[in-house]
Design a protein around this motif. Structure first.
Motif, short mmCIF file in Angstrom:
data_model
loop_
_atom_site.label_atom_id
_atom_site.label_comp_id
_atom_site.label_asym_id
_atom_site.label_seq_id
_atom_site.Cartn_x
_atom_site.Cartn_y
_atom_site.Cartn_z
N MET A 1 0.85 -1.20 0.00
CA MET A 1 0.00 0.00 0.00
C MET A 1 0.87 1.24 0.00
O MET A 1 1.84 1.33 0.75
N ALA A 2 0.55 2.20 -0.85
CA ALA A 2 1.32 3.44 -0.93
C ALA A 2 1.03 4.32 0.28
O ALA A 2 -0.09 4.34 0.80
N VAL A 3 2.06 5.06 0.70
CA VAL A 3 1.93 5.96 1.85
C VAL A 3 2.30 7.37 1.39
O VAL A 3 3.36 7.59 0.79
N VAL A 4 1.43 8.34 1.68
CA VAL A 4 1.66 9.74 1.36
C VAL A 4 1.85 10.52 2.66
O VAL A 4 1.00 10.43 3.55
N THR A 5 2.95 11.24 2.77
CA THR A 5 3.22 12.02 3.98
C THR A 5 3.65 13.43 3.60
O THR A 5 4.31 13.64 2.58
N MET A 6 3.30 14.38 4.45
CA MET A 6 3.79 15.75 4.30
C MET A 6 5.13 15.83 5.02
O MET A 6 5.30 15.31 6.13
N THR A 7 6.09 16.49 4.39
CA THR A 7 7.43 16.56 4.94
C THR A 7 8.05 17.90 4.57
O THR A 7 7.37 18.81 4.09
N LEU B 1 -1.34 20.17 -4.00
CA LEU B 1 -1.54 18.72 -4.12
C LEU B 1 -3.04 18.49 -4.25
O LEU B 1 -3.80 18.78 -3.33
N THR B 2 -3.47 17.96 -5.41
CA THR B 2 -4.91 17.84 -5.66
C THR B 2 -5.39 16.40 -5.76
O THR B 2 -6.60 16.16 -5.78
N ASP B 3 -4.47 15.44 -5.83
CA ASP B 3 -4.91 14.05 -5.88
C ASP B 3 -3.73 13.15 -5.54
O ASP B 3 -2.57 13.51 -5.75
N SER B 4 -4.03 11.98 -5.00
CA SER B 4 -3.01 10.97 -4.73
C SER B 4 -3.72 9.64 -4.55
O SER B 4 -4.91 9.58 -4.27
N GLY B 5 -2.97 8.56 -4.73
CA GLY B 5 -3.58 7.25 -4.55
C GLY B 5 -2.68 6.16 -5.07
O GLY B 5 -1.53 6.40 -5.43
N GLY B 6 -3.23 4.97 -5.11
CA GLY B 6 -2.45 3.84 -5.60
C GLY B 6 -3.27 2.58 -5.65
O GLY B 6 -4.07 2.32 -4.75
#
Length: 280
Positions: free
Chosen positions: A1-7, A90-95
């Motif tokens: 599973m993909a993980v999206v984080t703010m950094t 950032l308007t979209d993300s997923g996997g």
């Protein structure tokens, strides 16, 4: 599973996407600038200068600057355009299905006042980065949301970490015409392009290239761009760049899919360019 984080990357707010296989991209909101791409084996594939500001005060030297609406000074506006020095959303993300992505957007309402005044057109940009295995895809869409046509040029000004320039070559350009920084035109005669001095060449587009380095082979594909730009500043020009250490020119080469001349986009129309980098 993909993980999206703010950094953060330096002092730049950024978004990090980590795919299930460990591949990872880090993209700054400033410029929708791809600052890092690591394949699943943990290898960094991009170069970022140790001397570049990472605070939004100027464009980042390294990674993948987004060039729009003009390439270099081929237009009346800001050199290389405003996209690389604007704050995107950032308007979209997923996997799913072995792919994971981040999508960023910019339109006229996002521009600083000086850029909006200098380029008063209604537009919408989207840039999607998609990871799948050892490949990275870029999908760059320009939409004219206004009532009149506007001209634009684009490029994805990619800095590749090659380890050492002397062990680097590019194949896939043999028999292709090019224009160099002296505005001389010639034909690439040798099967592979090697680097022994400054290179600043504009090649007519071919569907794919291969970048060979001491420790990696990368295949580069493009669709709907009209040129490849190949650049390395060489020793003398590198010494004159304040945001590049004197010897760092030995560590990278830029190969960018581009449409260097501004061409009109009709009202209501859209253009999409695609670029893929695959590590063998």
């Amino acid at each position: 599973m993909a993980v999206v984080t703010m950094t953060e990357f330096g002092a730049l707010p950024a978004v990090q996407l980590t795919a299930a296989d460990g591949a990872q991209v880090t993209v700054s909101l400033f410029g929708a600038h791809l600052l890092s791409w690591k394949t699943g084996d943990g290898k960094e594939r991009l170069f970022v200068s140790s001397r570049t500001p990472l605070d939004g005060s100027k464009a980042v030297r390294g990674g993948v600057p987004v060039i729009f609406p003009q390439f270099n000074v081929r237009g009346p506006g800001l050199r290389h355009g405003f996209a690389r020095v604007s704050t995107w959303r950032l308007t979209d993300s997923g996997g799913d299905g072995g792919q994971s992505f981040l999508e960023f957007s910019l339109d006229q309402d996002d521009l600083a006042a000086e850029h909006a005044q200098a380029w008063p057109h209604a537009f919408a940009l989207t840039l999607r980065f998609t990871l799948h295995g050892d490949a990275l895809d870029f999908t760059f869409t320009v939409r004219n949301s206004g009532k009149t046509a506007f001209p634009f040029g684009v490029a994805l000004h990619t800095y590749y970490d090659v380890g050492h320039l002397s062990a680097t070559s590019i194949s896939g350009l043999q028999h292709q015409r090019y224009t160099d920084h002296h505005l001389n035109t010639a034909t690439q005669e040798h099967p592979a392009l090697h680097f022994t001095e400054k290179h600043d060449r504009l090649y007519q587009s071919t569907p794919s290239l291969t970048l060979n380095t001491a420790n990696a082979t990368l295949r580069l594909d493009q669709h709907e761009f009209s040129e490849w730009v190949v650049w390395n500043p060489g020793q003398a020009d590198a010494a004159a760049l304040v945001d590049l250490a004197d010897d760092e020119y030995l560590r990278f080469v830029c190969i960018e899919p581009a449409r260097v001349d501004q061409k009109p986009l009709d009202a209501g129309a859209a253009w999409t360019g695609k670029h893929r980098i695959c590590a063998d």
